[in-house]
Design a protein around this motif. Structure first.
Motif, PDB file in Angstrom:
ATOM      1  N   ALA A 145       0.857  -1.189   0.000  1.00 17.08           N
ATOM      2  CA  ALA A 145       0.000   0.000   0.000  1.00 17.08           C
ATOM      3  C   ALA A 145       0.887   1.230   0.000  1.00 17.08           C
ATOM      4  O   ALA A 145       1.721   1.392   0.876  1.00 17.08           O
ATOM      5  CB  ALA A 145      -0.905   0.015   1.225  1.00 17.08           C
ATOM      6  N   PRO A 147       0.160   5.039  -0.352  1.00 12.40           N
ATOM      7  CA  PRO A 147      -0.671   6.236  -0.523  1.00 12.40           C
ATOM      8  C   PRO A 147       0.194   7.481  -0.405  1.00 12.40           C
ATOM      9  O   PRO A 147       1.165   7.491   0.337  1.00 12.40           O
ATOM     10  CB  PRO A 147      -1.612   6.153   0.671  1.00 12.40           C
ATOM     11  CG  PRO A 147      -0.798   5.465   1.717  1.00 12.40           C
ATOM     12  CD  PRO A 147       0.206   4.578   1.030  1.00 12.40           C
ATOM     13  N   LEU A 184      -5.519  17.028   4.683  1.00 13.24           N
ATOM     14  CA  LEU A 184      -5.443  15.698   4.073  1.00 13.24           C
ATOM     15  C   LEU A 184      -5.115  14.648   5.126  1.00 13.24           C
ATOM     16  O   LEU A 184      -4.249  14.851   5.964  1.00 13.24           O
ATOM     17  CB  LEU A 184      -4.350  15.685   2.990  1.00 13.24           C
ATOM     18  CG  LEU A 184      -4.443  16.769   1.915  1.00 13.24           C
ATOM     19  CD1 LEU A 184      -3.259  16.661   0.959  1.00 13.24           C
ATOM     20  CD2 LEU A 184      -5.753  16.659   1.147  1.00 13.24           C
ATOM     21  N   ILE A 185      -5.806  13.538   5.054  1.00 12.95           N
ATOM     22  CA  ILE A 185      -5.623  12.466   6.034  1.00 12.95           C
ATOM     23  C   ILE A 185      -5.546  11.131   5.302  1.00 12.95           C
ATOM     24  O   ILE A 185      -6.262  10.901   4.333  1.00 12.95           O
ATOM     25  CB  ILE A 185      -6.819  12.433   7.022  1.00 12.95           C
ATOM     26  CG1 ILE A 185      -6.840  13.700   7.863  1.00 12.95           C
ATOM     27  CG2 ILE A 185      -6.757  11.210   7.927  1.00 12.95           C
ATOM     28  CD1 ILE A 185      -8.039  13.791   8.772  1.00 12.95           C
ATOM     29  N   HIS A 186      -4.681  10.273   5.791  1.00 18.03           N
ATOM     30  CA  HIS A 186      -4.640   8.921   5.251  1.00 18.03           C
ATOM     31  C   HIS A 186      -4.510   7.895   6.368  1.00 18.03           C
ATOM     32  O   HIS A 186      -3.827   8.118   7.350  1.00 18.03           O
ATOM     33  CB  HIS A 186      -3.472   8.739   4.287  1.00 18.03           C
ATOM     34  CG  HIS A 186      -3.341   7.323   3.851  1.00 18.03           C
ATOM     35  ND1 HIS A 186      -4.218   6.750   2.978  1.00 18.03           N
ATOM     36  CD2 HIS A 186      -2.503   6.347   4.232  1.00 18.03           C
ATOM     37  CE1 HIS A 186      -3.904   5.479   2.831  1.00 18.03           C
ATOM     38  NE2 HIS A 186      -2.869   5.207   3.582  1.00 18.03           N
ATOM     39  N   GLU A 187      -5.141   6.749   6.166  1.00 16.59           N
ATOM     40  CA  GLU A 187      -4.976   5.620   7.077  1.00 16.59           C
ATOM     41  C   GLU A 187      -4.797   4.347   6.260  1.00 16.59           C
ATOM     42  O   GLU A 187      -5.421   4.186   5.227  1.00 16.59           O
ATOM     43  CB  GLU A 187      -6.231   5.424   7.938  1.00 16.59           C
ATOM     44  CG  GLU A 187      -6.671   6.637   8.726  1.00 16.59           C
ATOM     45  CD  GLU A 187      -8.157   6.565   9.062  1.00 16.59           C
ATOM     46  OE1 GLU A 187      -8.524   5.761   9.926  1.00 16.59           O
ATOM     47  OE2 GLU A 187      -8.941   7.287   8.430  1.00 16.59           O
ATOM     48  N   ALA A 188      -3.960   3.452   6.749  1.00 19.99           N
ATOM     49  CA  ALA A 188      -3.799   2.159   6.080  1.00 19.99           C
ATOM     50  C   ALA A 188      -3.550   1.091   7.119  1.00 19.99           C
ATOM     51  O   ALA A 188      -2.872   1.325   8.114  1.00 19.99           O
ATOM     52  CB  ALA A 188      -2.626   2.205   5.102  1.00 19.99           C
ATOM     53  N   ALA A 189      -4.099  -0.072   6.883  1.00 17.93           N
ATOM     54  CA  ALA A 189      -3.826  -1.205   7.774  1.00 17.93           C
ATOM     55  C   ALA A 189      -3.785  -2.473   6.938  1.00 17.93           C
ATOM     56  O   ALA A 189      -4.655  -2.714   6.100  1.00 17.93           O
ATOM     57  CB  ALA A 189      -4.890  -1.311   8.858  1.00 17.93           C
ATOM     58  N   ILE A 190      -2.754  -3.265   7.143  1.00 18.04           N
ATOM     59  CA  ILE A 190      -2.623  -4.554   6.462  1.00 18.04           C
ATOM     60  C   ILE A 190      -2.388  -5.619   7.523  1.00 18.04           C
ATOM     61  O   ILE A 190      -1.557  -5.431   8.404  1.00 18.04           O
ATOM     62  CB  ILE A 190      -1.417  -4.567   5.500  1.00 18.04           C
ATOM     63  CG1 ILE A 190      -1.497  -3.409   4.508  1.00 18.04           C
ATOM     64  CG2 ILE A 190      -1.334  -5.888   4.758  1.00 18.04           C
ATOM     65  CD1 ILE A 190      -0.274  -3.314   3.590  1.00 18.04           C
ATOM     66  N   LEU A 230       3.559   0.637   2.761  1.00 14.95           N
ATOM     67  CA  LEU A 230       3.594  -0.578   3.568  1.00 14.95           C
ATOM     68  C   LEU A 230       3.614  -1.772   2.628  1.00 14.95           C
ATOM     69  O   LEU A 230       2.817  -1.829   1.692  1.00 14.95           O
ATOM     70  CB  LEU A 230       2.336  -0.682   4.443  1.00 14.95           C
ATOM     71  CG  LEU A 230       2.017   0.455   5.412  1.00 14.95           C
ATOM     72  CD1 LEU A 230       0.660   0.209   6.078  1.00 14.95           C
ATOM     73  CD2 LEU A 230       3.106   0.589   6.467  1.00 14.95           C
ATOM     74  N   LEU A 286       0.722  -4.348   9.631  1.00 19.48           N
ATOM     75  CA  LEU A 286       1.302  -3.038   9.333  1.00 19.48           C
ATOM     76  C   LEU A 286       0.217  -1.964   9.315  1.00 19.48           C
ATOM     77  O   LEU A 286      -0.852  -2.166   8.749  1.00 19.48           O
ATOM     78  CB  LEU A 286       2.002  -3.076   7.968  1.00 19.48           C
ATOM     79  CG  LEU A 286       3.039  -4.185   7.767  1.00 19.48           C
ATOM     80  CD1 LEU A 286       3.597  -4.131   6.347  1.00 19.48           C
ATOM     81  CD2 LEU A 286       4.164  -4.076   8.787  1.00 19.48           C
ATOM     82  N   ILE A 287       0.526  -0.842   9.918  1.00 24.40           N
ATOM     83  CA  ILE A 287      -0.442   0.250  10.024  1.00 24.40           C
ATOM     84  C   ILE A 287       0.247   1.571   9.696  1.00 24.40           C
ATOM     85  O   ILE A 287       1.384   1.783  10.090  1.00 24.40           O
ATOM     86  CB  ILE A 287      -1.023   0.329  11.453  1.00 24.40           C
ATOM     87  CG1 ILE A 287      -1.840  -0.925  11.762  1.00 24.40           C
ATOM     88  CG2 ILE A 287      -1.877   1.571  11.641  1.00 24.40           C
ATOM     89  CD1 ILE A 287      -2.339  -0.963  13.190  1.00 24.40           C
ATOM     90  N   HIS A 288      -0.455   2.426   8.992  1.00 27.20           N
ATOM     91  CA  HIS A 288       0.069   3.765   8.766  1.00 27.20           C
ATOM     92  C   HIS A 288      -1.014   4.809   8.960  1.00 27.20           C
ATOM     93  O   HIS A 288      -2.164   4.581   8.632  1.00 27.20           O
ATOM     94  CB  HIS A 288       0.637   3.900   7.356  1.00 27.20           C
ATOM     95  CG  HIS A 288       1.020   5.308   7.065  1.00 27.20           C
ATOM     96  ND1 HIS A 288       2.129   5.882   7.612  1.00 27.20           N
ATOM     97  CD2 HIS A 288       0.401   6.263   6.361  1.00 27.20           C
ATOM     98  CE1 HIS A 288       2.188   7.137   7.242  1.00 27.20           C
ATOM     99  NE2 HIS A 288       1.151   7.400   6.479  1.00 27.20           N
ATOM    100  N   ALA A 293      -1.482   9.247   8.449  1.00 24.44           N
ATOM    101  CA  ALA A 293      -0.873  10.519   8.067  1.00 24.44           C
ATOM    102  C   ALA A 293      -1.926  11.606   8.121  1.00 24.44           C
ATOM    103  O   ALA A 293      -3.082  11.377   7.794  1.00 24.44           O
ATOM    104  CB  ALA A 293      -0.301  10.439   6.649  1.00 24.44           C
ATOM    105  N   ALA A 294      -1.508  12.773   8.545  1.00 27.10           N
ATOM    106  CA  ALA A 294      -2.418  13.918   8.526  1.00 27.10           C
ATOM    107  C   ALA A 294      -1.617  15.170   8.210  1.00 27.10           C
ATOM    108  O   ALA A 294      -0.559  15.402   8.772  1.00 27.10           O
ATOM    109  CB  ALA A 294      -3.125  14.063   9.867  1.00 27.10           C
ATOM    110  N   ILE A 295      -2.114  15.934   7.267  1.00 29.93           N
ATOM    111  CA  ILE A 295      -1.480  17.201   6.896  1.00 29.93           C
ATOM    112  C   ILE A 295      -2.538  18.290   6.967  1.00 29.93           C
ATOM    113  O   ILE A 295      -3.633  18.122   6.462  1.00 29.93           O
ATOM    114  CB  ILE A 295      -0.929  17.162   5.450  1.00 29.93           C
ATOM    115  CG1 ILE A 295       0.024  15.977   5.268  1.00 29.93           C
ATOM    116  CG2 ILE A 295      -0.217  18.463   5.099  1.00 29.93           C
ATOM    117  CD1 ILE A 295       0.520  15.828   3.822  1.00 29.93           C
TER     118      ILE A 295
END
Lengths: 305, 305
Positions: A255, A257, A268-274, B259, B268-270, B272-274
């Motif tokens: 992933a 992003p 702007l916000i992003h989240e990811a989980a695997i 990731l 795995l986790i990510h 982000a915030a801007i």
């Protein structure tokens, strides 16, 4: 129209022996049926394979279905469909695609869809993909989606890959003017040795434009998925993306992003989980009498719903 | 040792007229002081500029400081420092860097640090960077950090760029064996027309290895920051990364975390915030009597603490 097409239509579109509203059925690169309505005009392009679909300004509550089916091997279907959605229109577009091969020859559909949404237009875009058939030939679906949203336009994109697609590269690009909103829901299941690449790029050019992008995927067997997204905020705007992936067996997932804020007023916000399915979730369902396989299937179905 | 070096040492290291423990002071590419201890041996490399720092197995509670200072323009300092940390050692390493130029000539420090952590070794690594001086010459600090963690080793990296650095490219690579843990805290402030690129790559190769990476940054003025990270889980492991950026004025930020799970047992986790400082936070502090500038400075300081 052959029997396989009829079966695929039932899965990927709202076909029930007929369509309600405007439609065009594409079967192995040919037109197998078409109907325009008073407000939605479907015409063949004259320069390249594909359609110009013109939806009159103010059209409300109508739908247009443009399913594409490949029903045997040795077909590599490429089509360019352009949607011109008039100001203030509020419509549903269904663009499912099924590829079927029963022999060793590959079957591929590559649909390049461009959407031009007028001011305050609202489009719900549904896209379902499936591969079927017992042959060893590779089933590929490579959709390209380009969307241009005028002021106040709203595009809700709901895409699902239901299984059986050996290889897919999904490319989506969108540009949003002031006040425009883009909602994307992507659901993807891969298994066996399938490959899926998905790539989003969204430009928030207009003030108070916004994107909400949620991708959920499951990688089973030895399949591989690569998710890539890029959200660029060029003014006061909001962007949110979230990609969650469940891995089972020997599946692998990447992933990647990206968020770019070119304005101090971009949020702007992003989240990811695997990860794999949590052990306690499986245990709970097994306590209720399900086998491990049944429990896993139930959790995956809920995740992709 | 010149006066500017003494001033920089006070900011970027635990210098207070002298060091407590082993140390080496690098000033404009030369050694301006060195001390080994019974357990920590510092020696010059013979092939390239730089040091071999050998920390004996079982060394506990000691520290080693290796600050580097560039105190005038027209210096482009490149150094290779290798840290060999014995099994079971528990030490603090301080590697601050200051670059100063009062003229139109550029001042640059490029430190390539390699860490080899033995089994169950524990290292706290502190890295502070600053640029000072009134000259128009460009101040650059380009650190490269490569860490190899043996079974059960723990590396806590705490890096801070305090301001005044016109251009930085920060590259960090780490490889973790079974049970090893890596904690990274990065804090970065850019202003004016400064540029900062930061690039992390972490390979979780050993079972139950883990990384926790937190980057906080503030981009003011017309500065630009680009954050990139890549966490690769090759076995049962955990990875978490988080990058939060505050934009003020016309600052721009790109965050591109990646990731990759090559194992179904990688979690795995990510995040982000801007965005800019929330209006209500500023309002609250202004209600308490602070000016807008004071309120912003207070929030930024808290964020980077």
């Amino acid at each position: 129209m052959n029997g396989i097409t009829e079966k695929l239509l039932g899965i990927v579109s709202d076909w029930a022996g007929s369509f309600n509203g405007a439609f065009n059925i594409r079967e192995n690169g040919q037109c197998a049926g078409r109907q325009s309505t008073a407000h939605i005009k479907i015409e063949s392009k004259t320069d390249v394979p594909g359609l110009d679909i013109r939806i009159l300004p103010g059209t409300k509550g109508e739908s247009v279905s443009i399913p594409a089916c490949v029903t045997h091997g040795d077909v590599d279907d490429l089509v360019y469909n352009d949607f011109f959605v008039g100001d203030g229109a509020d419509v549903t577009i269904v663009a499912g695609c099924g590829v079927h091969t029963d022999d060793g020859e590959p079957a591929r559909h590559n649909g390049i869809h461009r959407f031009f949404l007028g001011r305050d237009a609202h489009v719900v875009y549904l896209e379902k993909h499936i591969g079927t058939g017992g042959g060893s030939g590779k089933r590929s679906i490579d959709p390209v989606t380009e969307a241009t949203l005028a002021e106040g336009a709203i595009l809700e994109m709901d895409t699902t890959q239901l299984g059986g697609v050996d290889d897919t590269t999904r490319t989506t690009r969108a540009t949003l003017a002031a006040g425009a909103k883009l909602y994307i829901r992507e659901r993807l299941l891969t298994e066996g040795s399938q490959q899926a690449r998905t790539d989003f790029e969204v430009f928030l050019d207009g003030e108070d434009s916004g994107v909400d992008l949620i991708s959920r995927s499951v990688a089973k067997g030895n399949s591989h998925q690569a998710y890539r997204s890029r959200i660029v905020g060029n003014t006061r705007c909001t962007g949110h993306s979230e990609c969650d992936a469940i891995i089972a067996d020997n599946g692998t997932v990447t992933a990647a992003p990206e968020l770019t804020a070119n304005s101090g007023d971009a949020a702007l916000i992003h989240e990811a989980a695997i990860g794999k399915i949590a052990g306690e979730q499986l245990l709970k369902l097994r306590t209720l009498g399900l086998t491990e396989e049944e429990a896993e299937a139930k959790i995956v179905a809920g995740f992709l719903k």
